[in-house]
Design an enzyme around this catalytic site. Structure first.
Site, PDB file in Angstrom:
ATOM      1  N   ASN A   1      44.094  46.361  44.614  1.00  0.00           N
ATOM      2  CA  ASN A   1      43.326  45.451  43.517  1.00  0.00           C
ATOM      3  C   ASN A   1      44.490  44.589  42.859  1.00  0.00           C
ATOM      4  O   ASN A   1      45.522  44.701  43.103  1.00  0.00           O
ATOM      5  CB  ASN A   1      42.646  46.408  42.405  1.00  0.00           C
TER       6      ASN A   1
ATOM      7  N   ALA B   1      43.842  57.058  36.476  1.00  0.00           N
ATOM      8  CA  ALA B   1      44.289  56.061  35.897  1.00  0.00           C
ATOM      9  C   ALA B   1      45.259  56.446  34.687  1.00  0.00           C
ATOM     10  O   ALA B   1      45.200  57.411  34.084  1.00  0.00           O
ATOM     11  CB  ALA B   1      43.108  55.449  35.263  1.00  0.00           C
TER      12      ALA B   1
ATOM     13  N   LYS C   1      34.536  66.521  42.658  1.00  0.00           N
ATOM     14  CA  LYS C   1      33.702  67.458  43.728  1.00  0.00           C
ATOM     15  C   LYS C   1      33.646  66.759  45.085  1.00  0.00           C
ATOM     16  O   LYS C   1      33.560  67.289  46.184  1.00  0.00           O
ATOM     17  CB  LYS C   1      32.218  67.555  43.387  1.00  0.00           C
TER      18      LYS C   1
ATOM     19  N   HIS D   1      68.257  53.488  38.009  1.00  0.00           N
ATOM     20  CA  HIS D   1      69.591  53.516  37.761  1.00  0.00           C
ATOM     21  C   HIS D   1      70.292  54.698  37.374  1.00  0.00           C
ATOM     22  O   HIS D   1      69.581  55.507  37.221  1.00  0.00           O
ATOM     23  CB  HIS D   1      69.716  52.394  36.474  1.00  0.00           C
TER      24      HIS D   1
END
Length: 186
Positions: free
Chosen positions: A88, A161, A184, A118
């Protein structure tokens, strides 16, 4: 240095700390910006998007790849995508260490893949250390998630998310704040 030599070098997870490597990374970054600026500044058909991605990634991407621009990368030459992948809008791939996306993966808005880190001590902080990000088959990465260097996400896993993934994720598992209604299906 060639892209093949660079990819072989980063497989060893060695520090990116020489003038030759830095010059090569700068050249690749310039190249990636040229292609992504073209990709991100005008409308393109899905075939045109895949053509630009093929130029950027350095190989013919699958016809089943779908990507909604804008797309950002600071290297571009170390991304591998499988069949039936969807990416997306507004994703950021820092792919120096390699980003490998398996078949059937779905990547939400604003996802960040960061394959470099780093050094922490001041004397090594200028150096970057690569490690690949590997997504198995049918992985779903939710919007605004960040996946850090060296992480492997197993087949059918879901990253919710906003999650920040710092460790490997086993196949068929859910991490982050995924609503119960989706669990589920795994």
């Amino acid at each position: 240095m060639s892209i093949e030599e660079f990819k072989e070098y980063v497989k060893g997870r060695c520090p990116l700390d020489t003038e030759e490597i830095h010059r090569f990374m700068d050249e690749m970054s310039d190249r990636a910006r040229r292609v992504t600026f073209r990709l991100n500044t005008a409308y393109h058909t899905p075939d045109e998007v895949r053509g630009l991605l093929s130029e950027l990634f350095g190989y013919e991407v699958p016809e089943s790849l779908r990507l909604f621009p804008p797309f950002y990368t600071d290297f571009g030459g170390n991304i591998t995508v499988g069949e039936d992948v969807f990416i997306n809008a507004c994703c950021h791939f820092q792919d120096h260490g390699g980003v490998f996306i398996g078949n059937g993966c779905q990547i939400g808005h604003n996802v960040v893949f960061a394959t470099l880190n780093h050094g922490l001590p001041p004397e090594t902080r200028r150096h970057t250390f690569p490690a690949p990000i590997v997504l198995g088959k049918n992985v779903w990465i939710g919007s605004n998630a960040t996946v850090l260097q060296g992480v492997t996400i197993g087949d059918n896993a879901v990253v919710g998310a906003g999650a920040v993934v710092t460790k490997d994720v086993a196949a068929n598992t859910v991490v982050g704040g995924v609503p119960a209604k989706f669990i589920k299906y795994i």
